[in-house]
Motif scaffolding. Sequence first.
Motif, mmCIF file in Angstrom:
data_model
loop_
_atom_site.group_PDB
_atom_site.id
_atom_site.type_symbol
_atom_site.label_atom_id
_atom_site.label_comp_id
_atom_site.label_asym_id
_atom_site.label_seq_id
_atom_site.Cartn_x
_atom_site.Cartn_y
_atom_site.Cartn_z
ATOM 1 N N LEU A 71 -0.670 -3.812 4.762
ATOM 2 C CA LEU A 71 0.228 -2.667 4.802
ATOM 3 C C LEU A 71 1.040 -2.732 6.087
ATOM 4 O O LEU A 71 0.474 -2.808 7.178
ATOM 5 N N VAL A 72 2.355 -2.743 5.952
ATOM 6 C CA VAL A 72 3.260 -2.689 7.100
ATOM 7 C C VAL A 72 3.704 -1.236 7.217
ATOM 8 O O VAL A 72 4.371 -0.710 6.322
ATOM 9 N N LEU A 73 3.304 -0.577 8.300
ATOM 10 C CA LEU A 73 3.597 0.838 8.461
ATOM 11 C C LEU A 73 5.088 1.091 8.647
ATOM 12 O O LEU A 73 5.786 0.320 9.307
ATOM 13 N N ASP A 74 5.541 2.198 8.085
ATOM 14 C CA ASP A 74 6.920 2.639 8.260
ATOM 15 C C ASP A 74 7.086 3.128 9.699
ATOM 16 O O ASP A 74 6.153 3.714 10.262
ATOM 17 N N PRO A 75 8.249 2.926 10.334
ATOM 18 C CA PRO A 75 8.455 3.391 11.712
ATOM 19 C C PRO A 75 8.304 4.907 11.879
ATOM 20 O O PRO A 75 8.025 5.381 12.983
ATOM 21 N N ALA A 76 8.446 5.669 10.811
ATOM 22 C CA ALA A 76 8.309 7.132 10.902
ATOM 23 C C ALA A 76 6.855 7.568 11.063
ATOM 24 O O ALA A 76 6.592 8.677 11.521
ATOM 25 N N GLY B 7 7.043 12.235 -1.967
ATOM 26 C CA GLY B 7 6.116 11.791 -0.927
ATOM 27 C C GLY B 7 6.793 10.917 0.101
ATOM 28 O O GLY B 7 7.593 10.046 -0.232
ATOM 29 N N ALA B 8 6.478 11.149 1.356
ATOM 30 C CA ALA B 8 7.062 10.360 2.448
ATOM 31 C C ALA B 8 6.598 8.912 2.350
ATOM 32 O O ALA B 8 5.465 8.627 1.966
ATOM 33 N N VAL B 9 7.461 7.989 2.721
ATOM 34 C CA VAL B 9 7.098 6.571 2.747
ATOM 35 C C VAL B 9 6.218 6.337 3.965
ATOM 36 O O VAL B 9 6.603 6.636 5.099
ATOM 37 N N LEU B 10 5.013 5.827 3.718
ATOM 38 C CA LEU B 10 4.076 5.531 4.802
ATOM 39 C C LEU B 10 4.124 4.057 5.195
ATOM 40 O O LEU B 10 3.743 3.698 6.296
ATOM 41 N N GLY B 11 4.570 3.212 4.296
ATOM 42 C CA GLY B 11 4.646 1.792 4.596
ATOM 43 C C GLY B 11 5.008 0.987 3.365
ATOM 44 O O GLY B 11 5.398 1.534 2.335
#
Length: 74
Positions: free
Chosen positions: A30-35, A18-22
């Motif tokens: 929740l700190v969102l991932d830059p992607a 699963g992609a990292v969302l934050g």
Amino acid sequence: MSRSLWRCRNPACAVPHGAVLGRLTADRGLVLDPAVVGFRAYLDTRRAVVVCPGCGTGRDFCGAAVLSARFPDS
């Protein structure tokens, strides 16, 4: 300070595990991932839907805050 990764839970996500969302914070934020390229915030229910950059599936987040350093193009 960030504590743990928050990932996409779609079993069909193209990103392994699963992609990292934050990152989850100690104060239930929740700190969102830059992607991450999109999210929707519902202030009346204190809920946000974060869109996975790998598969496009949304994942619900219920917490105290959603923080993003990314700003939409104007």
